[in-house]
Scaffold this active site. Structure first.
Site, PDB file in Angstrom:
ATOM      1  N   LYS A 225       0.855  -1.199   0.000  1.00  0.00           N
ATOM      2  CA  LYS A 225       0.000   0.000   0.000  1.00  0.00           C
ATOM      3  C   LYS A 225       0.886   1.243   0.000  1.00  0.00           C
ATOM      4  O   LYS A 225       1.787   1.358   0.827  1.00  0.00           O
ATOM      5  CB  LYS A 225      -0.911  -0.009   1.229  1.00  0.00           C
ATOM      6  CG  LYS A 225      -1.945  -1.128   1.206  1.00  0.00           C
ATOM      7  CD  LYS A 225      -2.656  -1.269   2.533  1.00  0.00           C
ATOM      8  CE  LYS A 225      -1.828  -2.014   3.542  1.00  0.00           C
ATOM      9  NZ  LYS A 225      -2.486  -2.240   4.828  1.00  0.00           N
ATOM     10  N   LEU A 226       0.615   2.147  -0.920  1.00  0.00           N
ATOM     11  CA  LEU A 226       1.472   3.326  -1.068  1.00  0.00           C
ATOM     12  C   LEU A 226       0.735   4.615  -0.715  1.00  0.00           C
ATOM     13  O   LEU A 226       1.119   5.699  -1.157  1.00  0.00           O
ATOM     14  CB  LEU A 226       1.997   3.388  -2.517  1.00  0.00           C
ATOM     15  CG  LEU A 226       2.717   2.106  -2.997  1.00  0.00           C
ATOM     16  CD1 LEU A 226       3.036   2.197  -4.487  1.00  0.00           C
ATOM     17  CD2 LEU A 226       3.988   1.886  -2.193  1.00  0.00           C
ATOM     18  N   ALA A 255      -7.794   3.508   7.012  1.00  0.00           N
ATOM     19  CA  ALA A 255      -7.765   3.348   5.549  1.00  0.00           C
ATOM     20  C   ALA A 255      -7.243   1.968   5.167  1.00  0.00           C
ATOM     21  O   ALA A 255      -7.744   1.330   4.235  1.00  0.00           O
ATOM     22  CB  ALA A 255      -6.901   4.426   4.920  1.00  0.00           C
ATOM     23  N   ASP A 257      -7.540  -0.741   6.836  1.00  0.00           N
ATOM     24  CA  ASP A 257      -8.574  -1.754   7.113  1.00  0.00           C
ATOM     25  C   ASP A 257      -9.626  -1.746   5.999  1.00  0.00           C
ATOM     26  O   ASP A 257     -10.110  -2.797   5.583  1.00  0.00           O
ATOM     27  CB  ASP A 257      -9.241  -1.480   8.465  1.00  0.00           C
ATOM     28  CG  ASP A 257      -8.219  -1.386   9.583  1.00  0.00           C
ATOM     29  OD1 ASP A 257      -7.191  -2.083   9.498  1.00  0.00           O
ATOM     30  OD2 ASP A 257      -8.433  -0.603  10.523  1.00  0.00           O
ATOM     31  N   ASP A 293     -13.095   5.464  12.124  1.00  0.00           N
ATOM     32  CA  ASP A 293     -12.592   4.242  11.477  1.00  0.00           C
ATOM     33  C   ASP A 293     -13.624   3.580  10.582  1.00  0.00           C
ATOM     34  O   ASP A 293     -13.279   2.984   9.560  1.00  0.00           O
ATOM     35  CB  ASP A 293     -12.206   3.219  12.556  1.00  0.00           C
ATOM     36  CG  ASP A 293     -10.842   3.492  13.155  1.00  0.00           C
ATOM     37  OD1 ASP A 293     -10.362   4.635  13.041  1.00  0.00           O
ATOM     38  OD2 ASP A 293     -10.266   2.560  13.737  1.00  0.00           O
TER      39      ASP A 293
HETATM   40  O1  KDG Z   1      -6.285   0.468  11.671  1.00  0.00           O
HETATM   41  C1  KDG Z   1      -6.968   1.283  12.582  1.00  0.00           C
HETATM   42  C2  KDG Z   1      -6.580   0.837  13.941  1.00  0.00           C
HETATM   43  O2  KDG Z   1      -5.268   1.205  14.169  1.00  0.00           O
HETATM   44  C3  KDG Z   1      -7.416   1.450  15.009  1.00  0.00           C
HETATM   45  O3  KDG Z   1      -8.761   1.124  14.814  1.00  0.00           O
HETATM   46  C4  KDG Z   1      -6.991   1.035  16.384  1.00  0.00           C
HETATM   47  O4  KDG Z   1      -6.907  -1.326  16.221  1.00  0.00           O
HETATM   48  C5  KDG Z   1      -6.362  -0.298  16.499  1.00  0.00           C
HETATM   49  C6  KDG Z   1      -4.992  -0.360  16.948  1.00  0.00           C
HETATM   50  O5  KDG Z   1      -4.618  -1.377  17.516  1.00  0.00           O
HETATM   51  O6  KDG Z   1      -4.246   0.576  16.736  1.00  0.00           O
END
Ligand code: KDG
Length: 312
Positions: A225-226, A255, A257, A293
């Site tokens: 992913k860039l 993003a 996820d 999120d």
């Molecule tokens: O990818 C988003 C996650 O970083 C955020 O929802 C929180 O799961 C999380 C984490 O462990 O940082």
């Protein structure tokens, strides 16, 4: 059922103000957690998803369960404990769209997930297992659970999609992170690192070199992913760059996820690697345009509008 994932979900407290947290007096309450974000992304696209974790027997645990279940996700294997709290974290807005996170999750309920609690018969009902590099960093038991889930998925014939999701605050050392994440990458069918994560895992700086280094026998595809520059994908047969979709970035957290959810959705629909990366990139672009999120995750019609360029 199609996709199963597991990990820690947390309550996220964020401020609308660009202020150091010590000066913030009011917070917005939202939900977060990489794996539940992916589960919700997939559920919003119409997929049948299972998610499990361990939640505290507290108001935040109940809030998260209601939210996740409310998306139609199967939470039947989620456990609860009165011995530890549900994790929370705070997000600080910095200038230029940068954010800093403060976790309150050490010894949380989710960190007490245990390999003996894995229901292998449940996994057998799915096609894809999604794992992240967050869960194995939560505790030795969570690492053992992740290894066991990977072993079961392989035995049962599930495809494994691995997102390294490096969270430095959770690891004792770079060496430990690298060793464990490489082990998980080696057992995955698809690996979705960010550029920095790819660099950590392979020591390479170019997307092509990162993908080649991670594309070990048994790995079907690597997607680097860039961010605002798009993505690079590679399999034995195909490789190429995916141009980014236009995005007005409001909140980049989550993003990756959204990208994973789009990618997995593509796999489930029998798309080629390139088509799945296209779907993933479109998901990422939509998700960054909304604060939170999961709030920006699209449904299938919105996603198709982004992919085909007919935005209204
Ligand atoms: O990818 C988003 C996650 O970083 C955020 O929802 C929180 O799961 C999380 C984490 O462990 O940082």
């Amino acid at each position: 059922m199609e996709v199963v994932t597991f990990g820690e979900s947390m309550v996220l407290f964020s401020s609308d103000k660009n202020l150091p947290l010590e000066y913030v007096h009011q917070f917005n309450k939202q939900m977060a957690g990489a794996e539940s974000n992916v589960a919700i992304g997939l559920a919003k696209l119409g997929h049948r998803v299972g998610w499990f974790s361990k939640l505290g027997e507290d108001p935040f645990g109940r809030y998260l369960l209601h939210q996740i279940r409310g998306y139609g996700i199967d939470t039947s294997r989620c456990r609860h404990t009165g011995d530890a709290p549900t994790g929370v974290y705070f997000k600080e807005q910095r200038s230029h769209g940068k954010t800093q996170v403060y976790y309150y999750r050490r010894h949380s309920a989710a960190s007490m997930m245990h390999p003996d609690e894995l229901d292998e018969a449940y996994l057998a009902g799915f096609k894809i297992l999604h794992i992240t590099g967050i869960t194995p960093a939560l505790s030795p038991d969570c690492l053992a659970l992740t290894r066991k889930a990977v072993g079961s998925a392989k035995k049962l014939g599930l495809k494994i999609v691995f997102d390294p999701n490096v969270r430095w605050k959770l690891w004792d050392s770079e060496k430990a992170a690298k060793e464990i994440l490489l082990e998980l990458a080696g057992s995955a069918d698809y690996i979705l690192p960010g550029l920095d994560e790819g660099e950590l895992l392979t020591g390479c700086t170019q997307p092509e070199d990162i993908a080649s280094a991670l594309l070990k026998p048994g790995v079907a595809g690597v997607v680097v992913k860039l961010g605002s520059k798009g993505a690079y994908f590679q399999s034995e047969q195909h490789s190429g760059y995916m141009a980014p979709f236009p995005a007005e970035e409001v909140d980049p957290v989550g993003a990756g996820d959204a990208f994973a959810a789009g990618f997995i959705s593509g796999l489930l629909q029998g798309e080629t690697l390139e088509q799945a990366v296209c779907r993933a990139s479109a998901m990422g672009a939509i998700a960054v345009s909304v604060n939170g999120d999961v709030e920006g995750l699209p449904n299938e019609a919105e996603l198709l509008r982004m992919i085909h360029g007919d935005q209204d």
